[in-house]
Design a protein around this motif. Structure first.
Motif, mmCIF file in Angstrom:
data_model
loop_
_atom_site.group_PDB
_atom_site.id
_atom_site.type_symbol
_atom_site.label_atom_id
_atom_site.label_comp_id
_atom_site.label_asym_id
_atom_site.label_seq_id
_atom_site.Cartn_x
_atom_site.Cartn_y
_atom_site.Cartn_z
ATOM 1 N N TRP A 27 -7.329 3.660 2.394
ATOM 2 C CA TRP A 27 -6.424 2.511 2.488
ATOM 3 C C TRP A 27 -5.068 2.948 3.040
ATOM 4 C CZ3 TRP A 27 -7.072 0.234 -3.140
ATOM 5 C CH2 TRP A 27 -8.432 -0.071 -3.357
ATOM 6 N N ASP A 32 -7.933 -7.012 4.174
ATOM 7 C CA ASP A 32 -8.722 -6.077 4.987
ATOM 8 C C ASP A 32 -7.936 -5.403 6.102
ATOM 9 O OD1 ASP A 32 -8.403 -8.133 6.779
ATOM 10 O OD2 ASP A 32 -10.543 -8.501 7.092
ATOM 11 N N GLY A 68 -4.874 -2.903 7.195
ATOM 12 C CA GLY A 68 -3.936 -1.910 6.687
ATOM 13 C C GLY A 68 -2.531 -2.084 7.229
ATOM 14 N N PRO A 79 -3.743 4.125 -4.592
ATOM 15 C CA PRO A 79 -4.608 3.538 -3.560
ATOM 16 C C PRO A 79 -5.520 4.592 -2.949
ATOM 17 C CG PRO A 79 -2.361 3.740 -2.766
ATOM 18 C CD PRO A 79 -2.325 4.070 -4.218
ATOM 19 N N ARG A 134 -10.172 -2.605 7.582
ATOM 20 C CA ARG A 134 -11.041 -2.045 6.563
ATOM 21 C C ARG A 134 -12.349 -2.827 6.498
ATOM 22 N NH1 ARG A 134 -11.230 2.240 5.940
ATOM 23 N NH2 ARG A 134 -12.212 2.045 3.887
ATOM 24 N N ARG A 179 -6.970 -8.733 -2.712
ATOM 25 C CA ARG A 179 -7.389 -7.773 -1.677
ATOM 26 C C ARG A 179 -7.131 -8.327 -0.281
ATOM 27 N NH1 ARG A 179 -10.956 -3.607 -2.952
ATOM 28 N NH2 ARG A 179 -11.463 -3.411 -5.169
ATOM 29 N N ASP A 217 -14.928 -2.328 1.400
ATOM 30 C CA ASP A 217 -13.860 -1.445 0.907
ATOM 31 C C ASP A 217 -12.508 -1.972 1.386
ATOM 32 O OD1 ASP A 217 -12.576 0.679 -0.337
ATOM 33 O OD2 ASP A 217 -12.804 2.014 1.383
ATOM 34 N N THR A 218 -12.195 -3.192 1.009
ATOM 35 C CA THR A 218 -10.895 -3.761 1.355
ATOM 36 C C THR A 218 -9.809 -3.183 0.447
ATOM 37 O OG1 THR A 218 -11.449 -5.645 -0.052
ATOM 38 C CG2 THR A 218 -11.802 -5.901 2.316
ATOM 39 N N ILE A 219 -8.564 -3.381 0.851
ATOM 40 C CA ILE A 219 -7.417 -2.808 0.138
ATOM 41 C C ILE A 219 -7.064 -3.701 -1.051
ATOM 42 C CG2 ILE A 219 -4.979 -2.174 0.348
ATOM 43 C CD1 ILE A 219 -5.559 -1.756 3.377
ATOM 44 N N THR A 268 0.829 -1.213 0.000
ATOM 45 C CA THR A 268 0.000 0.000 0.000
ATOM 46 C C THR A 268 0.858 1.256 0.000
ATOM 47 O OG1 THR A 268 -1.683 -1.218 1.246
ATOM 48 C CG2 THR A 268 -1.872 1.179 1.197
#
Length: 372
Positions: free
Chosen positions: A267, A328, A330, A263, A278, A326, A282-284, A243
């Motif tokens: 995120w 979740d 961070g 990103p 997250r 993806r 809206d996961t990364i 990220t």
């Protein structure tokens, strides 16, 4: 233990309570200690960082004086004060030693329990015995264990104390100033790894001790050939690194950055200072697949310290993401604020020179083009 505590910087809300602790601890007044313990939590909440920092300094001295048994619970107060804004720096001198001794004694507990416990199952965290009962068991078995009664008591205390010191170290090690000043961190990681699941949350320590600070990295983009030099501190795992790299390197190609979708700010916030988890909607999503300078895939589940050195520096090669991968979380360590600075955008000649040293990527990962 110093005869007089330096309390001038501590709020009057805490001064009286902390001033009472030393005599209470000296006379083993457990009821008095519990009363003060409760006050420390109630009176510390909401205080400004400088007062909390001063209080942590006082608690560090008291913890070093009586680091075991009921009094080890002061580690919970010190950890709370750090979470509320105080600096853990004063803990760096003695807390690592206390933690290491306690973790080793906790491992000794499991080693000796078959004899001391007479064949009974080792007590678990969900069925905690009374402290007096457990120390009595070990003191009664001291001769058979080859220990003095005091040594046997210390082993029994470690069953209760280890979790307090583990929690304090997880909180303190999230702070750069503590990591810079504290010793014995690799040894603490090794001792924690040997405990398995017997101490809740101890499994976080082996990863924390591998966190890199001021670590230079070279990043080469496979598609464009562009290269970058960055410096990394406090990055807990490669999910977080994905990220942060995307945030630092995706931008205007006219300014030397990489084209692509940056990103989402939420995120990046989860990877830095905001709550790390997250929501499922809206996961990364990763923007690159990462490979090292030897051509090996860099697994998101790994850590930056796992990335091998090439000519004395960690090299990361960016490849297209190749799929909708993806997650979740961070960041792994909520109290550790990372830093990843873009120090230099390489000239084409510099990037080509690094590119010539890099082995071709072995794209055998799930989203690779040459799956095996």
């Amino acid at each position: 233990m110093p005869a007089r505590l330096l309390l001038s910087a501590v709020s009057s809300r805490l001064r009286a309570a902390i001033d009472e602790l030393l005599p209470v601890m000296r006379r083993d007044d457990l009821a008095g200690f519990q009363r003060i313990f409760d006050r420390l939590f109630a009176d510390g909440r909401g205080l400004p960082p400088d007062e909390l920092t001063a209080a942590v300094g006082e608690l560090a001295q008291l913890l070093a004086y009586r680091p075991e048994g009921v009094f080890a619970r002061l580690a919970l107060v010190a950890g709370a004060y750090v979470e509320w804004g105080g600096s853990p720096l004063a803990l760096a001198e003695t807390a690592p030693t206390c933690t290491l001794v306690t973790l080793r004694l906790r491992a000794k507990f499991s080693e000796l329990w078959p004899v001391a416990g007479g064949g009974r199952p080792e007590p678990g965290a969900d069925q905690a015995p009374a402290m007096g009962e457990l120390t009595g068991v070990f003191r009664a078995a001291a001769g058979r264990l080859g220990l003095s009664e005091r040594e046997a008591s210390a082993v029994a205390f470690a069953w209760f104390d280890a979790g307090h010191w583990v929690n304090l170290m997880i909180t303190a090690m999230g702070h750069r100033e503590f990591r810079d000043a504290a010793g014995l961190l690799p040894e603490i990681g090794q001792a924690a790894a040997q405990l398995g699941d017997s101490v809740p949350r101890a499994h976080w320590l082996p990863g924390l001790v591998q966190v890199l600070d001021d670590d230079p990295i070279v990043v080469i983009d496979h598609t464009t050939g562009r290269g970058y030099r960055l410096t990394m501190s406090g990055v807990g795992d490669n999910f977080q690194l994905h990220t942060l790299l995307a945030d630092r390197l995706i931008g205007d190609p006219a300014h030397g950055l990489l084209a692509g979708e940056a990103p989402a700010p939420a995120w990046v916030a989860a990877a830095t200072m905001a709550p790390p988890r997250r929501p499922i909607e809206d996961t990364i999503q990763r923007r690159f697949r990462l490979f090292d300078g030897t051509g090996a895939y860099i697994y998101p589940e790994g850590r930056p310290a796992d990335i091998p050195l090439l000519d004395g520096i960690r090299v990361i090669v960016l490849h297209p993401p190749g799929g909708n991968y993806r997650w979740d979380g961070g960041r792994a360590y909520e109290h550790m604020v990372p830093a990843l600075t873009l120090d230099h955008i390489m000239t084409p000649e510099e990037a080509d020179a690094w590119g010539a040293r890099i082995a071709p990527a072995r794209e055998t990962d799930l989203f690779g083009i040459n799956q095996t």
